[in-house]
Write a protein that holds these residues in place. Structure first.
Motif, short mmCIF file in Angstrom:
data_model
loop_
_atom_site.label_atom_id
_atom_site.label_comp_id
_atom_site.label_asym_id
_atom_site.label_seq_id
_atom_site.Cartn_x
_atom_site.Cartn_y
_atom_site.Cartn_z
N SER A 188 0.83 -1.20 0.00
CA SER A 188 0.00 0.00 0.00
C SER A 188 0.87 1.25 0.00
CB SER A 188 -0.89 -0.01 1.24
OG SER A 188 -0.08 0.02 2.41
N ASN B 105 -5.46 4.98 -0.09
CA ASN B 105 -5.78 4.96 -1.53
C ASN B 105 -7.26 5.32 -1.69
OD1 ASN B 105 -6.94 3.51 -3.98
ND2 ASN B 105 -4.77 3.19 -4.36
N TYR C 136 -7.39 -2.35 1.83
CA TYR C 136 -6.02 -2.74 2.15
C TYR C 136 -5.91 -3.41 3.52
CZ TYR C 136 -3.61 -0.45 -1.77
OH TYR C 136 -3.13 -0.10 -3.00
N THR D 99 -5.04 -7.35 -3.68
CA THR D 99 -3.77 -7.61 -3.03
C THR D 99 -2.95 -8.61 -3.85
OG1 THR D 99 -2.76 -8.17 -0.90
CG2 THR D 99 -4.58 -9.57 -1.64
#
Length: 523
Positions: A282, A288, A295, A362
């Motif tokens: 991240s 974000n 995240y 991810t």
């Protein structure tokens, strides 16, 4: 002194707490201005980055049903879905017990009472003003034996999570006549030189300083200091400048600084914070805006976490996830290089939430065997492959030994099921108290995580009416209130998931209402 603008109430900070204060003040008859440091395209404070989960007391599913929406925006739930829901009431006693347990009894009892006693009303106020709440099927329920079993006491979140919560607040505030200025950082408070009462605020807007009068006073709701790496290292300790910032880049302790100039008393757990297992890939300095809370990597109760030396370092199952996720970021940061790996077998992987672990969210590391997975982790920083495989073998042996001794125990992720590694035949130095199943059925999955800091726990001392307390006199500073993450004294070391937003609305509403009342009295 001369002012450029004049209002009854000025609110500093445009997150959940600030907007709750501003709209409540406007609904109480005040002329209100809210100033926000961030530009509109980067605004919303930490609120924008949350899952918008609110913890509140409620009297079972029937208490909530009239106000619930479906994920597609439809009001109300179909009866066939209602019939599949298992949900118990969450009482004031339950809420108090959770606060006291996770803060080890350190939470200010007055603030705890305010939070618990006003939690349901705060959520209802949001609902009555048009906030669309849904049941947290994806976060707080497991589908087992044909039923959605809700767990942990927190069952509600906004339909569109933090993005929708911010949009709701902004639209609601404007609907009630609140003037909102973005790209307008508050620089300093303006106080009466004789009484030290706050009468306004200096704001930098459109290239120059502007002084805004606030007849009733100013509400500070501009967050903690988690986005300042220097203040993190100063208060939280060495290494905290390396943590990733989960949310707003603008929460740099401005409220603390301005209030301290007037002699405000600091309060609470200044060495503590809310920090989670966070995607190692991240951004470092802020969240974000697209993925926001995705995240977060909160699937650790379904598997294990190991450091780069291949060793486990926490009990992944000592409590339900929403009572542990806010402290495990700190434990990850303590590990070599501040990173760790979460690991599951096929059974654990099947229960992971897609919003956190999907391949477009991810970097999932997968292999058919544990040996192959270990080889992959070596390329990601694992230092000791042999130790990792030994750790997993010892964990598996301990799980099986406990299961042999306790055949009546059954895996159930919706409760603390007692499925442990700590038997008489075999136990581990760091046990797993619940949900301990062997990691042995491929394919296997791993994710690299680090520490993501959400907000800091140290803030300003305040009265039950949200008035900032003077360190010099021990009494309130007239015309100054605080709410949200800037409030100190409630959370220590940990917090019950979803209680931060609820307290922001509770104290924001108190501050807004009191500031409007003072403005009316001084008119």
């Amino acid at each position: 002194m001369a002012f450029d603008e004049s209002y009854d109430v000025v609110v500093v900070g445009g997150g959940n707490a600030g907007f709750s204060a501003a709209t409540t003040a406007a609904q109480s008859g005040a002329r209100v201005c809210l100033v926000e440091k961030a530009p509109l395209e980067d605004a919303g404070g930490n609120t924008f980055y949350t899952a918008a989960a609110f913890r509140c007391c409620f009297d079972g599913l029937q208490d909530l049903l009239p106000n619930l929406f479906q994920a597609d925006g439809t009001k109300g739930l179909p009866q066939d879905l209602v019939d599949m829901i298992e949900m118990t009431s969450y009482t004031k006693a339950d809420f108090h017990s959770d606060i006291n347990r996770v803060t080890k009894g350190r939470a200010d009892p007055v603030l705890s009472d305010i939070l618990v006693n006003n939690s349901r009303e705060a959520v209802q106020w949001l609902m009555d003003n048009g906030a669309r709440f849904v049941l947290s099927f994806n976060r707080q329920a497991y589908f087992l034996d044909g039923k959605y079993r809700f767990w942990g006491g927190m069952v509600l979140n906004m339909a569109g999570q933090g993005k929708e919560l911010f949009e709701f607040h902004l639209n609601n505030a404007k609907k009630h006549g609140v003037t909102v200025h973005f790209s307008s950082p508050a620089v300093d408070l303006v106080a009466d030189p004789t009484t030290n009462e706050v009468i306004g605020v200096e704001v930098f807007r459109d290239g120059r300083l502007r002084t805004i009068a606030a007849r009733g006073g100013v509400v500070l709701a501009n967050g903690g200091f988690q986005a300042s790496s220097a203040l993190r290292a100063q208060y939280l300790g060495p290494g905290w400048d390396l943590a990733h910032v989960r949310g707003s880049r603008y929460n740099t302790g401005d409220g603390h600084t301005m209030a301290r100039k007037l002699g405000a008393k600091l309060d609470g757990n200044y060495s503590g914070c809310h920090s989670v297992a966070w995607d190692a890939n991240s951004p470092r300095a802020s969240g974000n805006r697209t993925l926001t809370n995705q995240y977060t990597k909160s699937g650790y109760p379904l598997g294990i976490m190991v450091n780069i030396d291949g060793r486990r370092f926490v009990d992944e199952g000592f409590d339900l996830r929403n009572f542990t996720y806010a402290i495990f970021g700190k434990e990850i940061l303590k590990q070599p290089q501040g990173i760790a790996f979460q690991i599951w077998d096929a059974d654990g992987s099947g229960l992971l939430r897609k919003e956190e672990y999907a391949d477009d969210v991810t970097t999932n590391l997968r292999a058919e065997t544990l040996d192959q997975l270990a080889d992959i982790l070596v390329t990601r920083g694992l230092k000791d492959k042999r130790r990792l495989l030994e750790t997993i073998a010892e964990f598996n042996e301990a799980c099986k030994g406990f299961h042999r001794e306790n055949p009546d125990k059954k895996f159930d992720p919706s409760i603390k099921d007692g499925m442990s590694t700590q038997g008489t035949e075999k136990s581990l130095d760091i046990g797993k108290t619940n949900w301990a199943l062997p990691i042995e059925r491929g394919p296997f999955q791993a994710v690299e995580v680090t520490c993501g800091i959400t907000f800091t726990f140290g803030g300003l001392a305040a009265t039950p009416e949200a008035e900032v307390v003077s360190e010099l006199t021990g009494s309130k500073i007239g015309g100054l209130w605080c709410a949200g993450e800037l409030l100190g004294g409630l959370f220590w070391d940990n917090y019950p998931g979803g209680s931060g937003l609820t307290m922001g609305t509770v104290m924001g509403r108190i501050a807004g209402r009191e500031a409007a009342r003072r403005a009316a009295l001084l008119q």
